[in-house]
Write an enzyme that holds these catalytic residues in place. Sequence first.
Site, PDB file in Angstrom:
ATOM      1  N   GLU A   1      -3.916  -0.502  -9.241  1.00 15.87           N
ATOM      2  CA  GLU A   1      -2.838   0.427  -9.608  1.00 15.87           C
ATOM      3  C   GLU A   1      -1.609  -0.377  -9.988  1.00 15.87           C
ATOM      4  O   GLU A   1      -1.204  -1.269  -9.225  1.00 15.87           O
ATOM      5  CB  GLU A   1      -2.428   1.245  -8.382  1.00 15.87           C
TER       6      GLU A   1
ATOM      7  N   SER B   1       0.828  -1.211   0.000  1.00 18.63           N
ATOM      8  CA  SER B   1       0.000   0.000   0.000  1.00 18.63           C
ATOM      9  C   SER B   1       0.855   1.252   0.000  1.00 18.63           C
ATOM     10  O   SER B   1       0.386   2.317  -0.376  1.00 18.63           O
ATOM     11  CB  SER B   1      -0.861   0.059   1.267  1.00 18.63           C
TER      12      SER B   1
ATOM     13  N   ASN C   1      -3.979   6.183  -2.688  1.00 20.61           N
ATOM     14  CA  ASN C   1      -3.866   6.672  -1.313  1.00 20.61           C
ATOM     15  C   ASN C   1      -3.388   8.119  -1.238  1.00 20.61           C
ATOM     16  O   ASN C   1      -3.674   8.812  -0.270  1.00 20.61           O
ATOM     17  CB  ASN C   1      -2.941   5.756  -0.506  1.00 20.61           C
TER      18      ASN C   1
ATOM     19  N   HIS D   1      -1.280  -3.145  -7.222  1.00 21.95           N
ATOM     20  CA  HIS D   1      -1.935  -2.739  -5.968  1.00 21.95           C
ATOM     21  C   HIS D   1      -3.445  -2.897  -6.135  1.00 21.95           C
ATOM     22  O   HIS D   1      -4.123  -2.022  -6.679  1.00 21.95           O
ATOM     23  CB  HIS D   1      -1.540  -1.289  -5.649  1.00 21.95           C
TER      24      HIS D   1
END
Length: 318
Positions: free
Chosen positions: A188, A148, A226, A176
């Site tokens: 991702e 992450s 994120n 991801h």
Amino acid sequence: MASAITRIRASQLSRQIRHFSSSSARYAAEVKSLGVLGAGQMGLGIALVAAQKAGVPVTLVDSSQASLDKGIGFAEKLLSKDVSKQRITQEQADQARSRLSPTTSIEELSKVDFVIEAVPEIPQLKFDIFAKLAEICPKHAILATNTSSISITKIAAATTKDPNDTSASSRVVSTHFMNPVPVQKGVEIISGLQTSAETLETAVAFCKAMGKIPSVSADSPGFLANRILMPYINEAVICLETGVGDRDSIDAIMKNGTNVPMGPLQLADFIGLDTCLAIMKVLHQETGDSKYRPSVLLAKMVDAGWLGKKSGKGFYDY
Ligand SMILES: NC(=O)c1ccc[n+]([C@@H]2O[C@H](COP(=O)([O-])OP(=O)(O)OC[C@H]3O[C@@H](n4cnc5c(N)ncnc54)[C@H](O)[C@@H]3O)[C@@H](O)[C@H]2O)c1
């Protein structure tokens, strides 16, 4: 300077992804077997979707037999649910289940074409695992991580003692996936500095074969998802902490005003407040930019052990 490099790299990547559609079938076809390392929340979902949608045999490795048993039990439950809702036939469910081979031995990954690592978010654990994967996997295998927040460039560097030898590091990439993997379409794909164009193309192609919609980004703190999501959640917590609005008003305006399924505070509870705080700390430390300062209230809630849904208490009670 660093952000200029990031911008150039991102524009190169977006040009590359446009070129991928013509060659993606070729690259996806080259992946005939998958290894998944870590049979937890994410690894299990990745393994199941690959077995179902990409139709490849999956070697599922976990150091804990209990995690493997729990994961396989959960996969069987999800497949039965799909059959009972008539989304798939019993035969399709049986085929998908037969493609999953659980094991506690990492050496079983010595024959796979593509590995996706999904062990806990502990940098040294991932570095050690990638050094091991470089040693045991075939020399053509793609080595992907589901991290992450850890730099892909750092993970790739762990595959070799000689930084100029990129024979393994050029095959490292991030895939991801989003949680829960069987539901969320987005993934991702992140390249480290060492990642080759062929590795990136194969990762994009394989994620498409899994039925996902890939977005390509550069190796920058928080990547894309994120980098955008966590400051949004953090700002919502700051609004609560400074009295701009109460919990229900904050969640209601975002839910009813931006057509998202849940407001930012409820979403933070689902993700885990410790995870949100850890990602904000990475953004803050690695960019040195004060706009990413984690909310004091978020840190206090983690200190109290109120981590959201998984601990029974967060911004809401569960
Ligand atoms: N949970 C999320 O919402 C989410 C979303 C996107 C990415 N991620 C990332 O995915 C990764 C996995 O997260 P998760 O939520 O599935 O974790 P998890 O704790 O549910 O699962 C991790 C699994 O790895 C196993 N494991 C630990 N050490 C191991 C080792 N040395 N070898 C093999 N297996 C080992 C554990 O037994 C466990 O089953 C992390 O990097 C996380 O940051 C998580």
